[in-house]
Motif scaffolding. Structure first.
Motif, PDB file in Angstrom:
ATOM      1  N   TYR A 226       0.836  -1.199   0.000  1.00  0.00           N
ATOM      2  CA  TYR A 226       0.000   0.000   0.000  1.00  0.00           C
ATOM      3  C   TYR A 226       0.871   1.250   0.000  1.00  0.00           C
ATOM      4  O   TYR A 226       0.591   2.212  -0.709  1.00  0.00           O
ATOM      5  CB  TYR A 226      -0.906   0.041   1.225  1.00  0.00           C
TER       6      TYR A 226
ATOM      7  N   LEU B 289       2.269   1.889  -3.289  1.00  0.00           N
ATOM      8  CA  LEU B 289       1.264   2.354  -4.246  1.00  0.00           C
ATOM      9  C   LEU B 289       0.744   3.746  -3.882  1.00  0.00           C
ATOM     10  O   LEU B 289      -0.364   4.100  -4.270  1.00  0.00           O
ATOM     11  CB  LEU B 289       0.098   1.364  -4.304  1.00  0.00           C
TER      12      LEU B 289
ATOM     13  N   MET C 160       2.533  -0.923 -12.340  1.00  0.00           N
ATOM     14  CA  MET C 160       2.379  -1.969 -11.327  1.00  0.00           C
ATOM     15  C   MET C 160       0.917  -2.329 -11.098  1.00  0.00           C
ATOM     16  O   MET C 160       0.586  -3.078 -10.197  1.00  0.00           O
ATOM     17  CB  MET C 160       2.989  -1.501 -10.005  1.00  0.00           C
ATOM     18  N   LEU C 161       0.014  -1.739 -11.913  1.00  0.00           N
ATOM     19  CA  LEU C 161      -1.416  -1.993 -11.706  1.00  0.00           C
ATOM     20  C   LEU C 161      -1.769  -3.448 -12.009  1.00  0.00           C
ATOM     21  O   LEU C 161      -2.452  -4.105 -11.223  1.00  0.00           O
ATOM     22  CB  LEU C 161      -2.229  -1.054 -12.597  1.00  0.00           C
TER      23      LEU C 161
ATOM     24  N   GLU D 176       0.127  -6.127 -11.999  1.00  0.00           N
ATOM     25  CA  GLU D 176       0.664  -7.040 -10.988  1.00  0.00           C
ATOM     26  C   GLU D 176      -0.178  -6.988  -9.712  1.00  0.00           C
ATOM     27  O   GLU D 176      -0.472  -8.018  -9.107  1.00  0.00           O
ATOM     28  CB  GLU D 176       2.109  -6.686 -10.666  1.00  0.00           C
ATOM     29  N   SER D 177      -0.579  -5.772  -9.299  1.00  0.00           N
ATOM     30  CA  SER D 177      -1.374  -5.652  -8.081  1.00  0.00           C
ATOM     31  C   SER D 177      -2.705  -6.363  -8.223  1.00  0.00           C
ATOM     32  O   SER D 177      -3.147  -7.063  -7.302  1.00  0.00           O
ATOM     33  CB  SER D 177      -1.629  -4.186  -7.764  1.00  0.00           C
ATOM     34  N   LEU D 178      -3.357  -6.196  -9.392  1.00  0.00           N
ATOM     35  CA  LEU D 178      -4.663  -6.836  -9.569  1.00  0.00           C
ATOM     36  C   LEU D 178      -4.515  -8.350  -9.639  1.00  0.00           C
ATOM     37  O   LEU D 178      -5.351  -9.082  -9.109  1.00  0.00           O
ATOM     38  CB  LEU D 178      -5.338  -6.296 -10.827  1.00  0.00           C
ATOM     39  N   ALA D 179      -3.413  -8.843 -10.246  1.00  0.00           N
ATOM     40  CA  ALA D 179      -3.193 -10.292 -10.291  1.00  0.00           C
ATOM     41  C   ALA D 179      -2.951 -10.835  -8.888  1.00  0.00           C
ATOM     42  O   ALA D 179      -3.505 -11.871  -8.501  1.00  0.00           O
ATOM     43  CB  ALA D 179      -2.013 -10.615 -11.204  1.00  0.00           C
ATOM     44  N   LEU D 180      -2.145 -10.100  -8.089  1.00  0.00           N
ATOM     45  CA  LEU D 180      -1.897 -10.534  -6.706  1.00  0.00           C
ATOM     46  C   LEU D 180      -3.191 -10.523  -5.915  1.00  0.00           C
ATOM     47  O   LEU D 180      -3.455 -11.433  -5.117  1.00  0.00           O
ATOM     48  CB  LEU D 180      -0.863  -9.615  -6.053  1.00  0.00           C
TER      49      LEU D 180
ATOM     50  N   ALA E 157      -6.234 -10.991  -7.100  1.00  0.00           N
ATOM     51  CA  ALA E 157      -7.032 -12.155  -7.504  1.00  0.00           C
ATOM     52  C   ALA E 157      -6.499 -13.425  -6.855  1.00  0.00           C
ATOM     53  O   ALA E 157      -7.264 -14.261  -6.371  1.00  0.00           O
ATOM     54  CB  ALA E 157      -7.013 -12.283  -9.028  1.00  0.00           C
ATOM     55  N   ALA E 158      -5.159 -13.561  -6.817  1.00  0.00           N
ATOM     56  CA  ALA E 158      -4.573 -14.772  -6.229  1.00  0.00           C
ATOM     57  C   ALA E 158      -4.883 -14.853  -4.739  1.00  0.00           C
ATOM     58  O   ALA E 158      -5.269 -15.913  -4.230  1.00  0.00           O
ATOM     59  CB  ALA E 158      -3.068 -14.777  -6.463  1.00  0.00           C
ATOM     60  N   LEU E 159      -4.768 -13.719  -4.013  1.00  0.00           N
ATOM     61  CA  LEU E 159      -5.044 -13.740  -2.575  1.00  0.00           C
ATOM     62  C   LEU E 159      -6.513 -14.063  -2.325  1.00  0.00           C
ATOM     63  O   LEU E 159      -6.859 -14.803  -1.404  1.00  0.00           O
ATOM     64  CB  LEU E 159      -4.685 -12.397  -1.955  1.00  0.00           C
TER      65      LEU E 159
ATOM     66  N   ALA F 290      -8.457 -15.863  -4.237  1.00  0.00           N
ATOM     67  CA  ALA F 290      -8.675 -17.291  -4.495  1.00  0.00           C
ATOM     68  C   ALA F 290      -8.144 -18.137  -3.343  1.00  0.00           C
ATOM     69  O   ALA F 290      -8.777 -19.123  -2.955  1.00  0.00           O
ATOM     70  CB  ALA F 290      -8.008 -17.685  -5.805  1.00  0.00           C
ATOM     71  N   ILE F 291      -6.993 -17.735  -2.762  1.00  0.00           N
ATOM     72  CA  ILE F 291      -6.461 -18.484  -1.608  1.00  0.00           C
ATOM     73  C   ILE F 291      -7.448 -18.409  -0.442  1.00  0.00           C
ATOM     74  O   ILE F 291      -7.703 -19.403   0.248  1.00  0.00           O
ATOM     75  CB  ILE F 291      -5.076 -17.936  -1.222  1.00  0.00           C
TER      76      ILE F 291
ATOM     77  N   ASN G 282      -9.193  -4.944  -0.747  1.00  0.00           N
ATOM     78  CA  ASN G 282      -8.569  -3.666  -0.409  1.00  0.00           C
ATOM     79  C   ASN G 282      -7.378  -3.381  -1.315  1.00  0.00           C
ATOM     80  O   ASN G 282      -7.163  -2.235  -1.707  1.00  0.00           O
ATOM     81  CB  ASN G 282      -8.082  -3.687   1.040  1.00  0.00           C
ATOM     82  N   LEU G 283      -6.603  -4.438  -1.640  1.00  0.00           N
ATOM     83  CA  LEU G 283      -5.432  -4.217  -2.497  1.00  0.00           C
ATOM     84  C   LEU G 283      -5.862  -3.720  -3.872  1.00  0.00           C
ATOM     85  O   LEU G 283      -5.244  -2.793  -4.418  1.00  0.00           O
ATOM     86  CB  LEU G 283      -4.620  -5.507  -2.615  1.00  0.00           C
TER      87      LEU G 283
ATOM     88  N   ALA H 111      -4.838  -0.174  -5.564  1.00  0.00           N
ATOM     89  CA  ALA H 111      -4.148  -0.119  -6.858  1.00  0.00           C
ATOM     90  C   ALA H 111      -4.918   0.743  -7.846  1.00  0.00           C
ATOM     91  O   ALA H 111      -4.333   1.541  -8.579  1.00  0.00           O
ATOM     92  CB  ALA H 111      -3.975  -1.536  -7.402  1.00  0.00           C
TER      93      ALA H 111
END
Lengths: 180, 97
Positions: free
Chosen positions: A52, A55, B1-2, B4-8, B10-12, B14-15, B41-42, B46
């Motif tokens: 955060y 960003l 970095m947008l 990468e943030s959105l992919a992270l 989505a991964a979090l 799904a976990i 929130n991430l 982003a």
């Protein structure tokens, strides 16, 4: 913090904290003991707080450490230790083989769906907007406070009612009742 | 970095979903829900880099709701534990026909 001065330094630390968040969340869902799981979730939240701040959301990063890692997780740990959930009989809480397979399938399907939507030829394709960075106006906290206390003032006031209701609900629910 | 943030994010998320579906300990299920809220929130943060600080206002609202949810949910878990002496979701089956 901006990525225009040291782009390699910035992206190295961005990927570092991203991988830390991913790895500690994977450790979190696979731990058996609730206390170990809570500790790994705290590590995930610290890595997210670093992201955060990278960003340009410094205030949210600080609130993440104070509220999530500091307050909410302490409440979780307090309840785990109050209920004394450390005994080995309580630890084996994974579902059976079919339940885990189904859950893994659902998780993979969620990620695959999101990735496929960005490449879909249909009209409902997810398109990342090509807007440029909005420069923060008037400082880190002032740029959050302006919409919060102008456009979203009613929502902000209603949150206080929500918190009051949650406090009273928690006290009433957790109170020992001798009525029976 | 947008991206990468959105992919992270989505991964979090799904976990977190996998955790909710695989675990039977009610407290760990609650913590997985907190992880899903963090993933959302991430993506708010982003996207607020592109669209201005309104996304960060929503992050603060999400944190407030998460705190209220944790307090009430854990109180419910304590009440259930007093009643049944367990937090295993398989044994909490009052609604099962």
């Amino acid at each position: 913090m901006s990525n225009q001065f040291y782009p390699l330094f910035y992206s190295f630390h961005f990927y570092l904290f991203g991988l830390m968040a991913l790895a500690s969340s994977l450790m979190f869902v696979t731990r058996k003991s609730p206390v170990a799981a809570a500790m790994w979730l705290v590590a995930t939240m610290f890595a997210l707080a670093a992201l955060y701040i990278m960003l340009d959301a410094q205030f949210v990063g600080v609130m993440q450490v104070l509220v999530y890692a500091g307050a909410i997780m302490v409440v979780f740990l307090f309840v785990v230790m109050l209920l004394n959930l450390g005994s080995p009989a309580d630890l084996n809480d994974m579902r059976g083989k079919w339940g885990r397979l189904l859950a893994g399938f659902v998780g993979l399907a969620l990620v695959a769906e999101l990735m496929a939507l960005t490449k879909s030829p249909l009209d409902l394709r997810l398109v990342l907007p090509a807007a440029t960075d909005v420069p923060p106006t008037g400082g880190v906290i002032a740029s959050i406070a302006a919409p919060m206390f102008k456009e979203y003032l009613l929502a902000f006031e209603l949150t206080s009612v929500l918190l009051l209701a949650a406090i009273m609900g928690a006290v009433v629910l957790a109170k020992k009742t001798d009525a029976r | 970095m947008l991206a990468e943030s959105l992919a992270l994010s989505a991964a979090l998320f799904a976990i977190g979903v996998v955790g909710v579906l695989t675990r039977r300990n009610a407290i760990i299920v609650f913590m997985c829900v907190e992880l899903m809220l963090n993933a959302v929130n991430l993506s708010f943060v982003a996207l607020s880099k592109l669209y201005g600080a309104t996304g960060q206002v929503f992050v603060i609202f999400v944190m407030t709701v998460a705190a209220a949810e944790a307090a009430v949910g854990l109180a419910i878990i304590i009440a259930i534990f007093r009643h049944k002496q367990t937090v295993n979701l398989q044994n909490i089956n009052l609604l099962r026909g």
